[in-house]
Design a protein around this motif. Structure first.
Motif, short mmCIF file in Angstrom:
data_model
loop_
_atom_site.label_atom_id
_atom_site.label_comp_id
_atom_site.label_asym_id
_atom_site.label_seq_id
_atom_site.Cartn_x
_atom_site.Cartn_y
_atom_site.Cartn_z
N PRO A 9 -2.50 2.05 -17.96
CA PRO A 9 -3.39 1.28 -18.17
C PRO A 9 -3.20 0.61 -19.39
CG PRO A 9 -3.91 3.90 -18.02
CD PRO A 9 -2.31 2.97 -17.78
N LEU A 10 -3.80 -0.62 -19.74
CA LEU A 10 -3.75 -1.65 -21.23
C LEU A 10 -3.57 -1.01 -22.62
CD1 LEU A 10 -3.03 -4.88 -21.57
CD2 LEU A 10 -5.12 -4.82 -22.10
N ARG A 11 -2.68 -1.29 -22.92
CA ARG A 11 -2.21 -0.96 -24.21
C ARG A 11 -2.07 -1.47 -24.96
NH1 ARG A 11 -5.27 2.03 -22.17
NH2 ARG A 11 -4.85 4.41 -22.07
N ILE A 12 -2.46 -2.45 -26.45
CA ILE A 12 -2.35 -3.72 -27.19
C ILE A 12 -2.70 -3.05 -28.63
CG2 ILE A 12 -2.28 -5.97 -27.61
CD1 ILE A 12 -2.77 -5.99 -25.29
N PRO A 13 -1.44 -2.65 -28.99
CA PRO A 13 -2.15 -2.23 -30.89
C PRO A 13 -2.29 -3.09 -31.78
CG PRO A 13 0.03 -1.09 -30.19
CD PRO A 13 -0.62 -1.96 -28.81
N VAL A 14 -3.50 -4.02 -31.96
CA VAL A 14 -4.14 -4.60 -33.20
C VAL A 14 -3.36 -5.26 -34.21
CG1 VAL A 14 -5.69 -6.04 -33.63
CG2 VAL A 14 -6.39 -4.91 -32.01
N TYR B 196 -7.94 -13.03 -36.78
CA TYR B 196 -9.02 -14.34 -37.36
C TYR B 196 -9.36 -15.09 -36.09
CZ TYR B 196 -4.91 -17.31 -34.83
OH TYR B 196 -3.82 -17.53 -33.14
N THR B 197 -9.79 -15.93 -37.11
CA THR B 197 -11.32 -16.73 -36.06
C THR B 197 -10.18 -18.17 -36.28
OG1 THR B 197 -13.22 -15.29 -37.59
CG2 THR B 197 -13.68 -17.75 -36.18
N ASP B 198 -10.46 -18.65 -34.67
CA ASP B 198 -10.89 -20.38 -34.20
C ASP B 198 -11.49 -20.09 -32.99
OD1 ASP B 198 -9.23 -22.24 -34.02
OD2 ASP B 198 -7.12 -21.68 -33.31
N ARG B 199 -12.73 -20.59 -32.74
CA ARG B 199 -13.19 -21.24 -32.26
C ARG B 199 -13.68 -20.24 -31.28
NH1 ARG B 199 -11.71 -26.70 -29.22
NH2 ARG B 199 -12.01 -28.01 -31.04
N GLY B 200 -13.77 -18.71 -32.12
CA GLY B 200 -13.68 -17.29 -31.36
C GLY B 200 -12.32 -16.64 -31.95
N THR B 201 -12.93 -15.10 -31.66
CA THR B 201 -12.19 -13.73 -32.01
C THR B 201 -10.90 -13.74 -32.04
OG1 THR B 201 -14.30 -13.11 -33.62
CG2 THR B 201 -11.93 -11.54 -33.33
N ILE B 202 -9.71 -13.92 -32.57
CA ILE B 202 -8.43 -14.00 -32.19
C ILE B 202 -7.76 -13.16 -32.31
CG2 ILE B 202 -6.67 -15.24 -31.43
CD1 ILE B 202 -8.63 -17.26 -30.55
N ALA B 203 -7.59 -12.11 -31.29
CA ALA B 203 -6.65 -10.65 -32.00
C ALA B 203 -5.03 -10.70 -31.64
CB ALA B 203 -7.15 -8.91 -31.36
N TYR C 270 -15.55 -5.84 -24.78
CA TYR C 270 -15.46 -6.57 -24.31
C TYR C 270 -15.08 -7.71 -23.41
CZ TYR C 270 -16.83 -6.19 -29.69
OH TYR C 270 -17.19 -6.10 -30.60
N LYS C 271 -15.10 -8.48 -23.05
CA LYS C 271 -14.69 -10.02 -22.21
C LYS C 271 -13.50 -10.48 -22.52
CE LYS C 271 -15.10 -12.47 -18.58
NZ LYS C 271 -16.65 -13.75 -17.49
N ILE C 272 -12.51 -10.49 -21.82
CA ILE C 272 -11.18 -11.46 -23.03
C ILE C 272 -11.43 -13.30 -22.06
CG2 ILE C 272 -8.25 -11.62 -22.43
CD1 ILE C 272 -9.47 -8.84 -23.60
N ASP C 273 -11.25 -14.27 -22.86
CA ASP C 273 -11.86 -15.19 -23.10
C ASP C 273 -10.64 -15.92 -22.12
OD1 ASP C 273 -14.73 -14.81 -22.60
OD2 ASP C 273 -14.36 -15.72 -25.12
N ALA C 274 -10.09 -15.65 -23.30
CA ALA C 274 -7.99 -16.97 -23.01
C ALA C 274 -6.90 -15.19 -23.49
CB ALA C 274 -8.57 -18.17 -23.33
N VAL C 275 -5.88 -16.14 -23.06
CA VAL C 275 -4.54 -14.92 -23.39
C VAL C 275 -3.49 -16.52 -23.68
CG1 VAL C 275 -2.74 -13.27 -23.01
CG2 VAL C 275 -5.49 -12.92 -22.11
N TRP C 276 -2.71 -16.18 -24.78
CA TRP C 276 -1.34 -17.18 -25.28
C TRP C 276 -0.46 -16.07 -25.30
CZ3 TRP C 276 -6.49 -17.86 -27.75
CH2 TRP C 276 -6.90 -19.34 -26.79
N ALA C 277 0.64 -16.58 -24.82
CA ALA C 277 1.86 -16.38 -25.31
C ALA C 277 2.81 -16.88 -25.71
CB ALA C 277 2.27 -15.45 -23.50
N ILE D 273 -5.39 -13.46 -28.07
CA ILE D 273 -5.92 -12.90 -26.97
C ILE D 273 -7.80 -13.13 -28.35
CG2 ILE D 273 -7.49 -11.04 -26.20
CD1 ILE D 273 -4.88 -9.28 -26.75
N LYS D 274 -8.65 -14.11 -27.41
CA LYS D 274 -9.54 -14.28 -27.53
C LYS D 274 -10.19 -13.60 -26.63
CE LYS D 274 -12.74 -18.04 -27.90
NZ LYS D 274 -12.92 -19.93 -27.29
N LEU D 275 -11.03 -13.04 -27.86
CA LEU D 275 -12.52 -11.65 -27.35
C LEU D 275 -13.86 -12.81 -27.43
CD1 LEU D 275 -10.79 -8.71 -29.79
CD2 LEU D 275 -10.33 -9.30 -27.63
N GLY D 276 -14.07 -12.55 -26.31
CA GLY D 276 -15.54 -13.11 -26.09
C GLY D 276 -16.95 -11.57 -26.47
#
Length: 606
Positions: free
Chosen positions: A407-412, A416-423, A447-454, A470-473
Motif C-alpha cells: 500500500p502507498l505511503r508518502i509522509p508529507v 505549496y501552491t502552484d496552479r493547484g496544491t503541490i505536496a 483526493y485524486k492525483i493530477d500529476a507526479v514529478w520526480a 504530487i499535485k492533488l486535485g
C-alpha cells in the motif's frame, strides 16, 4: 446628400441596391448561405478550356472536378490536360491584353453608373464599415483561443516512465565545522554538476571573507547568513548520479540549535554520512558530551538510515598528515558508541579516510605516496569496506525492504501552491501514478492525483525511494494538507492519539533527572512533530537486564515500556508492520531524551 442629425439609429433603406462591378441589381431577400462546394463551383468560368477538359475527365461530376482542380499535381498524368496547358501558355500574351480590356471596361462602367443612386452606395459602404468594426473583436477572440490551446498543451505533457536506476537519499551529518557542506560541494564539483567558472567565483567570495577553504561549502550554503557565519541553517538539497545509481544530497545543519531542521532532512535519508574531523582537538570537541556527533548518530539510527558511512575528514590537515594512528584512534572511539545506538557495526557501518577539500578518496583514490597504508586496508576489507573511494562505496550499497506492491505511503514533508496544491515527500512504499485515488491521513479526505514529478520532471509513476512532488486535485487546498500528513491508498494507515511503545532513555534535561508519568516532550515521527505526555509506565529494564513491573520512574540508560498520549491525532503504524512509520524520537529543552518504536495501537473502532 445630407444626414438627419436627430436620428437615433441608422437603418438601411429598403430601396437600397447591391453594388456590383458591372452595374446594379435588386438585392435578394437575405438568402441562406450556400454550401461551400456550390459556392466554389459558382466561381468557375464555364468557358475556361481547362475546366471543360477536367469536367470531361470527371464524367460531368462537378465536385470531383473541383477536387481535381485543387490538386494540380494529379492533373499532370492526363495528356489532354497537358495539351490544354501548353496551348494556354502559347496564348498568354493575348490573355493579358484581354485582361486589360476587362479592367478598362469595368472603369468605364463605373464612370457611366447612375449618379442618382449614390445614397445607396454610401449606405453599402457604411454597412461594410460597420462589419469591419465588428470584426475587430475577432483577433482578441483568436488570441484567447490561442491561449486556451497553449494551456491545453501545458496540461498534456509528454510523461516518461522515470530513470530505472536506483535512487538513494544521502544525509550528511556531524558536528559543526566537520566539513559536511565542503564534502557535499566537493562531490558536486567532481561529478560535473558545478562548472569551473562558478567555482572560481566562489573562491573569490571566500577569499574576500578571509575564508579561502569555504569556497566548496558555498555550493550548498546559498544564503548570506550561512556564508557569513559558516554554519548551515536549512537542509540543503542537490542531485548527482553515477553510472549505476542516482543520489540526492541532504546537507543537514550541525549546530544544536538547528537539530529540528536536521531531523526533517534525516527522516528522508536512506544512507547517513557521518562526517568526523580528524584535526587535533576538533574530533574530541564533537564527540565529547555536548558535541553533536553523538546526537546526530543517534538520530540517524532512530530515523531509519540503512547504512552509516563514517568518513574521517581533514586527513590532509598539518596536524594529521594522513597518519594511520589518528584514523585508528577515531574509529576505536566511535565503534562502541555506534553499537550502543543500535547499529550492527560489521554490516551497517563503514569507515573511510578522506579529504573533502582536495577530493582525495572521494572519487579518486588517494596517492599511495601520500597515504601508503590505505590500499592495504581496503584490499584486506578492513573497516567493513573493500571500496577504495567514497563514490565506489556508495555504489556498492544495496537498500533492502523496498516494496513497490505494498500500500502507498508518502509522509508529507511540505506543501505549496502552484496552479493547484503541490505536496512534497518521499515514497516509502507502494507506487504512485497520476489519476490514482488516495486517502490523506489523519483527516481521511480523499483526493485524486493530477500529476507526479520526480526530480522536477513529470513521470508516469514513482516507486519507493523517489523524492516526489504530487499535485492533488479534487478541490484540495493548502489548508487541507499539512506537514506530517501521510498520503495512502487502501487500506490507509492508522491515525491515533495514544500509543504503547518501547523507549531507550538516552539523556534527561538538567531540571528533570527522572522519567515518570506526566513527563512532557516533543514527539518526532517521520515528518510529524507533536507534543506528548507520558501517561503510564508498564515496565523498565536496567543495564543488568533486571525487569521491574509497574515502576514509578526510570533513569537514563534504562529501557522502558510506556504509554504516550499525543495532543492531536497523528498518522503512524506499529514498527513491525511499517518500520518507517513506527520509529520516533522524544526531544525536550534542546536535547534528545529517548528513542523508541511503537509496539501497539488502540483497537480500531467498529
Amino acid at each position: 446628400m445630407s444626414f438627419n442629425a436627430n436620428a437615433n439609429e441608422w437603418k438601411p433603406s429598403v430601396a437600397a441596391q447591391e453594388w456590383t462591378p458591372g452595374g446594379f441589381s435588386a438585392p435578394a431577400p437575405a438568402p441562406a448561405p450556400a454550401p461551400v462546394p456550390e459556392r466554389q463551383t459558382s466561381e468557375v468560368d464555364e468557358n475556361d478550356p481547362l475546366w471543360k477538359v477536367v469536367l470531361k475527365i470527371a464524367d460531368g461530376d462537378r465536385e470531383r472536378a473541383m477536387r481535381m482542380i485543387a490538386d494540380p499535381d494529379s492533373l499532370a498524368q492526363y495528356p489532354e490536360v497537358n495539351a490544354v496547358l501548353e496551348q494556354m501558355a502559347a496564348e498568354g500574351g493575348d490573355d493579358d491584353e484581354a485582361g486589360d480590356a476587362v479592367v478598362m471596361q469595368t472603369e468605364e462602367d463605373w464612370e457611366k453608373k447612375d449618379h442618382g443612386s449614390c445614397e445607396s452606395v454610401d449606405q453599402e459602404l457604411a454597412d461594410a464599415g460597420t462589419k469591419m468594426c465588428i470584426s475587430d473583436d475577432k483577433p482578441a477572440q483568436a488570441a484567447n483561443d490561442a491561449e486556451a490551446m497553449e494551456e491545453d498543451v501545458e496540461v498534456v505533457e509528454v510523461v516518461k516512465e522515470g530513470d530505472p536506476r536506483e535512487h538513494l537519499n544521502l544525509v550528511f551529518i556531524g558536528h559543526v565545522d566537520a566539513g559536511k557542506s565542503t564534502l557535499s560541494g566537493s562531490i558536486l564539483y567532481i561529478t560535473g554538476n558545478v562548472d569551473k567558472r562558478t567555482i572560481e567565483r566562489y573562491e573569490r567570495e571566500a577569499k574576500e571573507r578571509n575564508r579561502e577553504s569555504w569556497f566548496l561549502a558555498f555550493i550548498m550554503d546559498t544564503n548570506e547568513e550561512e556564508r557569513a557565519k559558516g554554519k548551515t541553517v536549512e537542509v540543503g538539497r542537490a542531485h548527482f548520479e553515477s553510472e549505476v545509481k542516482r543520489f540526492t544530497i541532504l546537507d543537514a545543519p550541525g549546530h544544536k540549535n538547528y537539530v529540528p531542521n536536521m531531523i526533517m532532512g534525516a527522516c528522508q535519508a536512506d544512507i547517513g554520512v557521518l562526517v568526523i574531523s580528524a584535526r587535533k582537538g576538533e574530533f574530541e570537541t564533537g564527540f565529547d558530551r555536548g558535541g553533536q556527533t553523538r546526537e546526530h548518530a543517534l538520530l540517524a539510527k532512530t530515523l531509519g538510515v540503512s547504512y552509516l558511512v563514517v568518513v574521517i575528514n581533514k586527513m590532509d590537515d598539518p596536524t594529521v598528515e594522513w597518519k594511520k594512528e589518528r584514523f585508528d584512534e577515531c574509529v576505536t572511539k566511535l565503534r562502541p558508541f555506534l553499537k550502543s545506538c543500535g547499529f550492527v557495526i560489521k554490516r551497517e557501518v563503514k569507515f573511510m579516510p578522506i579529504s573533502a577539500l582536495t577530493g582525495a578518496n572521494v572519487k579518486d583514490e588517494v596517492d599511495s605516496s601520500v597515504c601508503p597504508w590505505w590500499k592495504k586496508c581496503h584490499t584486506a576489507g578492513d573497516n567493513n569496506t573493500s571500496a577504495p573511494t567514497l563514490m565506489g562505496l556508495l555504489d556498492s550499497l544495496e537498500i533492502k525492504g523496498r516494496d513497490a506492491d505494498a500500500p502507498l505511503r508518502i509522509p508529507v514533508l511540505d506543501r505549496y501552491t502552484d496552479r493547484g496544491t503541490i505536496a512534497m515527500g518521499k515514497v516509502e512504499s507502494g507506487t504512485i501514478r497520476p489519476g490514482q485515488k488516495i486517502t490523506l491521513m489523519p483527516t481521511r479526505n480523499q483526493y485524486k492525483i493530477d500529476a507526479v514529478w520526480a526530480n522536477e520532471e513529470p513521470v508516469s509513476c514513482a516507486r519507493p525511494g523517489e523524492n516526489v512532488l504530487i499535485k492533488l486535485g479534487g478541490g484540495c487546498g493548502t489548508e487541507d494538507v499539512l506537514r506530517g500528513f501521510v498520503i495512502c491508498t487502501d487500506p490507509p494507515c492508522r491515525a491515533v492519539s495514544k500509543v504503547i511503545c518501547h523507549l531507550a532513555l538516552m539523556d534527561m534535561p538538567e531540571n528533570t533527572q527522572i522519567f515518570t508519568a506526566g513527563f512532557q516532550a516533543m514527539f518526532h515521527a517521520h515528518c510529524t512533530e507533536e507534543e506528548c505526555t507520558v501517561t503510564k509506565l508498564f515496565e523498565t529494564t536496567n543495564r543488568k537486564g533486571q525487569v521491574n513491573k509497574n515502576p514509578r520512574f526510570a533513569n537514563v540508560g534504562m529501557r522502558v515500556v510506556c504509554m504516550l498520549e499525543l495532543s492531536r491525532t497523528v498518522p503512524v503504524e506499529t514498527f513491525d508492520n511499517m518500520p518507517f512509520l513506527g520509529r520516533f524520537t522524544l526531544r525536550t529543552e534542546g536535547k534528545t531524551c529517548a528513542i523508541g518504536k511503537i509496539t501497539k495501537l488502540p483497537p480500531k473502532k467498529e
